[in-house]
Design a protein around this motif. Structure first.
Motif, PDB file in Angstrom:
ATOM      1  N   HIS A  42      15.226  21.227  48.213  1.00  0.00           N
ATOM      2  CA  HIS A  42      16.613  21.303  47.734  1.00  0.00           C
ATOM      3  C   HIS A  42      17.529  20.440  48.599  1.00  0.00           C
ATOM      4  CE1 HIS A  42      20.642  22.919  47.057  1.00  0.00           C
ATOM      5  NE2 HIS A  42      20.206  23.309  45.871  1.00  0.00           N
TER       6      HIS A  42
ATOM      7  N   ALA B 244      19.570  17.467  47.005  1.00  0.00           N
ATOM      8  CA  ALA B 244      21.027  17.526  47.049  1.00  0.00           C
ATOM      9  C   ALA B 244      21.607  16.340  47.815  1.00  0.00           C
ATOM     10  CB  ALA B 244      21.473  18.840  47.691  1.00  0.00           C
TER      11      ALA B 244
ATOM     12  N   LEU C 129      25.350  19.968  43.596  1.00  0.00           N
ATOM     13  CA  LEU C 129      24.535  21.141  43.890  1.00  0.00           C
ATOM     14  C   LEU C 129      23.939  21.814  42.650  1.00  0.00           C
ATOM     15  CD1 LEU C 129      26.355  22.789  46.916  1.00  0.00           C
ATOM     16  CD2 LEU C 129      24.252  21.464  46.878  1.00  0.00           C
TER      17      LEU C 129
ATOM     18  N   PHE D  28      16.850  16.134  56.958  1.00  0.00           N
ATOM     19  CA  PHE D  28      17.360  17.108  55.988  1.00  0.00           C
ATOM     20  C   PHE D  28      16.228  17.964  55.426  1.00  0.00           C
ATOM     21  CE2 PHE D  28      21.023  14.012  54.772  1.00  0.00           C
ATOM     22  CZ  PHE D  28      21.548  14.177  56.040  1.00  0.00           C
TER      23      PHE D  28
ATOM     24  N   GLY E 206      13.042  17.935  56.821  1.00  0.00           N
ATOM     25  CA  GLY E 206      12.190  18.394  57.919  1.00  0.00           C
ATOM     26  C   GLY E 206      10.757  17.921  57.849  1.00  0.00           C
TER      27      GLY E 206
ATOM     28  N   GLU F 284       4.238  12.767  56.782  1.00  0.00           N
ATOM     29  CA  GLU F 284       4.600  13.231  55.437  1.00  0.00           C
ATOM     30  C   GLU F 284       5.651  12.317  54.821  1.00  0.00           C
ATOM     31  OE1 GLU F 284       3.909  18.074  55.815  1.00  0.00           O
ATOM     32  OE2 GLU F 284       5.702  17.161  56.674  1.00  0.00           O
TER      33      GLU F 284
ATOM     34  N   MET G  80       5.471  21.111  59.900  1.00  0.00           N
ATOM     35  CA  MET G  80       6.105  20.070  59.118  1.00  0.00           C
ATOM     36  C   MET G  80       7.028  19.235  59.981  1.00  0.00           C
ATOM     37  SD  MET G  80       7.348  20.632  55.290  1.00  0.00           S
ATOM     38  CE  MET G  80       9.051  21.078  55.436  1.00  0.00           C
ATOM     39  N   THR G  81       7.866  19.911  60.803  1.00  0.00           N
ATOM     40  CA  THR G  81       8.749  19.131  61.674  1.00  0.00           C
ATOM     41  C   THR G  81       8.011  18.807  62.957  1.00  0.00           C
ATOM     42  OG1 THR G  81       9.640  21.190  62.532  1.00  0.00           O
ATOM     43  CG2 THR G  81      10.899  20.103  60.811  1.00  0.00           C
ATOM     44  N   GLU G  82       8.428  17.754  63.573  1.00  0.00           N
ATOM     45  CA  GLU G  82       7.866  17.420  64.874  1.00  0.00           C
ATOM     46  C   GLU G  82       9.026  17.067  65.793  1.00  0.00           C
ATOM     47  OE1 GLU G  82       6.795  12.800  63.809  1.00  0.00           O
ATOM     48  OE2 GLU G  82       5.292  14.361  63.643  1.00  0.00           O
TER      49      GLU G  82
ATOM     50  N   ILE H 140      11.634  15.381  68.154  1.00  0.00           N
ATOM     51  CA  ILE H 140      12.045  13.995  68.360  1.00  0.00           C
ATOM     52  C   ILE H 140      12.474  13.850  69.808  1.00  0.00           C
ATOM     53  CG2 ILE H 140      12.728  13.658  65.969  1.00  0.00           C
ATOM     54  CD1 ILE H 140      15.573  14.131  66.740  1.00  0.00           C
ATOM     55  N   GLU H 141      12.644  12.624  70.212  1.00  0.00           N
ATOM     56  CA  GLU H 141      12.914  12.401  71.626  1.00  0.00           C
ATOM     57  C   GLU H 141      14.246  13.046  72.021  1.00  0.00           C
ATOM     58  OE1 GLU H 141      12.940   8.377  69.545  1.00  0.00           O
ATOM     59  OE2 GLU H 141      12.080  10.341  69.160  1.00  0.00           O
ATOM     60  N   PRO H 142      14.372  13.505  73.279  1.00  0.00           N
ATOM     61  CA  PRO H 142      15.548  14.262  73.734  1.00  0.00           C
ATOM     62  C   PRO H 142      16.860  13.538  73.461  1.00  0.00           C
ATOM     63  CG  PRO H 142      13.819  14.338  75.382  1.00  0.00           C
ATOM     64  CD  PRO H 142      13.362  13.392  74.331  1.00  0.00           C
TER      65      PRO H 142
ATOM     66  N   ASN I  16      17.756  12.072  71.056  1.00  0.00           N
ATOM     67  CA  ASN I  16      18.179  12.212  69.669  1.00  0.00           C
ATOM     68  C   ASN I  16      18.542  13.649  69.312  1.00  0.00           C
ATOM     69  OD1 ASN I  16      17.821   9.505  69.197  1.00  0.00           O
ATOM     70  ND2 ASN I  16      15.701   9.779  68.491  1.00  0.00           N
TER      71      ASN I  16
ATOM     72  N   ILE J 259      21.919  14.051  67.748  1.00  0.00           N
ATOM     73  CA  ILE J 259      21.926  13.542  66.365  1.00  0.00           C
ATOM     74  C   ILE J 259      21.236  14.532  65.444  1.00  0.00           C
ATOM     75  CG2 ILE J 259      20.910  11.768  64.857  1.00  0.00           C
ATOM     76  CD1 ILE J 259      23.396  10.817  66.245  1.00  0.00           C
TER      77      ILE J 259
ATOM     78  N   LEU K  69      22.963  16.313  62.262  1.00  0.00           N
ATOM     79  CA  LEU K  69      22.421  16.126  60.909  1.00  0.00           C
ATOM     80  C   LEU K  69      22.001  17.463  60.306  1.00  0.00           C
ATOM     81  CD1 LEU K  69      20.337  12.865  61.406  1.00  0.00           C
ATOM     82  CD2 LEU K  69      22.503  13.108  60.178  1.00  0.00           C
TER      83      LEU K  69
ATOM     84  N   ALA L 186      23.278  20.413  60.985  1.00  0.00           N
ATOM     85  CA  ALA L 186      24.487  21.142  60.601  1.00  0.00           C
ATOM     86  C   ALA L 186      25.100  20.550  59.337  1.00  0.00           C
ATOM     87  CB  ALA L 186      25.504  21.071  61.750  1.00  0.00           C
TER      88      ALA L 186
ATOM     89  N   ALA M  15      23.463  18.957  56.962  1.00  0.00           N
ATOM     90  CA  ALA M  15      22.627  19.295  55.815  1.00  0.00           C
ATOM     91  C   ALA M  15      22.809  20.749  55.409  1.00  0.00           C
ATOM     92  CB  ALA M  15      21.163  19.026  56.156  1.00  0.00           C
ATOM     93  N   ASP M  16      22.921  21.630  56.411  1.00  0.00           N
ATOM     94  CA  ASP M  16      23.106  23.046  56.081  1.00  0.00           C
ATOM     95  C   ASP M  16      24.413  23.252  55.319  1.00  0.00           C
ATOM     96  OD1 ASP M  16      20.746  23.896  57.104  1.00  0.00           O
ATOM     97  OD2 ASP M  16      21.555  24.447  59.072  1.00  0.00           O
TER      98      ASP M  16
ATOM     99  N   PHE N 214      23.992  20.676  51.815  1.00  0.00           N
ATOM    100  CA  PHE N 214      22.865  20.637  50.870  1.00  0.00           C
ATOM    101  C   PHE N 214      22.049  21.925  50.818  1.00  0.00           C
ATOM    102  CE2 PHE N 214      23.100  16.223  52.785  1.00  0.00           C
ATOM    103  CZ  PHE N 214      23.988  15.747  51.824  1.00  0.00           C
ATOM    104  N   ALA N 215      22.439  22.944  51.544  1.00  0.00           N
ATOM    105  CA  ALA N 215      21.647  24.183  51.541  1.00  0.00           C
ATOM    106  C   ALA N 215      21.693  24.832  50.164  1.00  0.00           C
ATOM    107  CB  ALA N 215      22.198  25.141  52.588  1.00  0.00           C
TER     108      ALA N 215
END
Lengths: 187, 254
Positions: free
Chosen positions: A35, A39, A45, A144, A146, A151, B1-3, B5-7, B9, B12, B16, B18, B20-21, B24-25
């Motif tokens: 999503h 989005a 949305l 966004f 993750g 992937e 899924m996530t990995e 990133i260097e400190p 970043n 950033i 990003l 915050a 996206a939440d 786009f949440a």
């Protein structure tokens, strides 16, 4: 994402064998990232939720044809999502203005916070808009949604090294635009 | 899924995330609705998948069973054919006096042309063949074989005689053949083992009678069959000499 890759693959196999519960677990694991990605691409949305639903229906239909063979399920699913979004954008040509999205995101906030967020998010949106489309896409997938670099590489049909390079340049650009380097340097 | 990133970043990444939440949440209520719809779709799709899988399994089982049935039939047919070939070979290779000799003679009878000159010629050929077998048995001292060949010969004579009734041409052909055969039988009589002597004498007598029947009043008057000794002498001027065993002049004994 709290589920490890082995669990994901097991759930995929169970879903392929006809277990709806397993597919429900996969939905729970990937709905949020999908999503967010959708989005961030279409900036609408309600449409994003509809499109996310369509992506999962497509995934359901395509699931019997999915074979792991070194391709993580997340990469496969996001490639499907990315293609779906591209088709959607191509057919609808509906690009919502960034300000509209920002307004919607701030509806529940107090007026002073709205102004602050509007400023902050506007800066972020502006910084993102300065990226190339490929850099922007990497940011969407990596931050966004993750996804791992691998992937994201599968979703974008590129080499993992290419993804890391795009990410490096994108992050450097965002840091400059958002003044993160200055902030770090200063404190 | 996530990995990670260097400190450098991390800031950033925080910005990003915050962003996206906030932007786009998904809405939890809509997410729940979507989940319910997707799971209904999954139930439906997986039911179809299960049905299709079951149908494919049933089809595969049916195919396997069909192949198994076909294999069993094929094996049976192949075994039957093999046995037939082996049996046919044994029948065709059987000599006079062998257990399958009677089958071979019967088989020849079954394969004869239905009628006409072709059948008449075939019957004469069979009589010739029996005489060849008879001579071979006599030469090898096989009394049983000689008796069997003589009996078979006599049976063919009777059949040929029956078929020639009322047909002058066939009667003439038969008379000529029988005359040649009597010469051969008479020559063999001096060499035949005692166990087969009666059979050959009987064949000579019956052949003489047959010659009288087909020859009618014009039959060779010299043919006077007797129960214990052939009375008819061979025709010395016959133009169609028998292809008797071992002697083209009708004297198998040399």
């Amino acid at each position: 994402m709290t589920i490890d890759d082995a669990t994901i693959e097991r759930l995929v196999r169970e879903a392929q064998a006809g277990d709806p519960w397993a597919f429900g677990q996969l939905f729970d694991a990937y709905h949020g990232p999908i999503h967010r990605y959708v989005a961030s691409r279409i900036r609408n949305l309600p449409d994003a939720e509809d499109l996310t639903q369509a992506i999962f229906v497509k995934a359901l239909e395509a699931l019997p044809r999915y074979e792991a063979r070194g391709i993580p399920f997340g990469g496969w699913l996001f490639r499907l999502a990315r293609n779906t979004v591209i088709d959607h954008v191509r057919t609808t040509r509906r690009h919502e203005d960034l300000d509209v999205a920002l307004e919607r995101a701030s509806l529940d906030a107090a007026p002073d916070v709205v102004v602050l967020r509007r400023l902050d998010y506007g800066q972020v949106a502006g910084a993102l808009a300065s990226l190339t489309e490929e850099q922007h896409e990497v940011i969407r997938l990596r931050f966004f949604a993750g996804l791992s670099a691998r992937e994201a590489a599968i979703a974008m049909d590129k080499q993992e090294g290419t993804i890391r390079g795009l990410q490096f340049r994108a992050v450097a650009s965002l840091r400059r635009r958002l003044g993160v380097e200055n902030a770090e340097d200063g404190g | 899924m996530t990995e990670p990133i260097e400190p450098m970043n991390e800031e950033i990444e925080r910005i990003l995330a915050a962003y996206a939440d906030a932007q786009f949440a998904p809405d939890p209520q809509r997410t729940a609705t979507t989940r319910a719809r997707i799971l209904r779709e999954a139930e439906f799709a997986f039911a179809e998948t299960r049905d299709a899988t079951a149908a494919r399994a049933a089809q595969a089982a049916e195919r396997r069973a069909r192949w198994k049935r076909f294999g069993a039939r094929y094996t049976l047919v192949a075994a039957t054919l093999s046995l037939s070939v082996v049996f046919s070979g044994a029948v065709l290779a059987s000599d006079a006096g062998d257990p399958l000799y009677g089958v071979r003679v019967w088989w020849e009878t079954a394969l004869l042309p239905a009628g006409g000159d072709a059948r008449a010629s075939a019957e004469i050929s069979r009589m010739d063949a029996r005489l060849v077998e008879l001579a071979a048995a006599v030469e090898s001292g096989n009394g049983n074989g000689a008796a069997a060949a003589a009996a078979a010969y006599q049976q063919i004579v009777e059949e040929a005689l029956h078929g020639a009734v009322g047909d002058d041409r066939r009667q003439m052909q038969l008379e000529d053949a029988l005359s040649r055969h009597v010469e051969v039988l008479t020559a063999l009589l001096s060499k035949v083992p005692d166990s087969a002597r009666g059979s050959i004498e009987h064949a000579i007598v019956e052949s003489g009678k047959a010659i009288e029947k087909v020859g009618g009043p014009s039959a060779d008057p010299n043919v006077k069959p007797a129960p214990d000794k052939p009375a008819r002498s061979p025709k010395p001027d016959s133009s169609a000499r028998p292809t008797g065993p071992g002697n083209s002049q009708g004297n198998p004994g040399g």
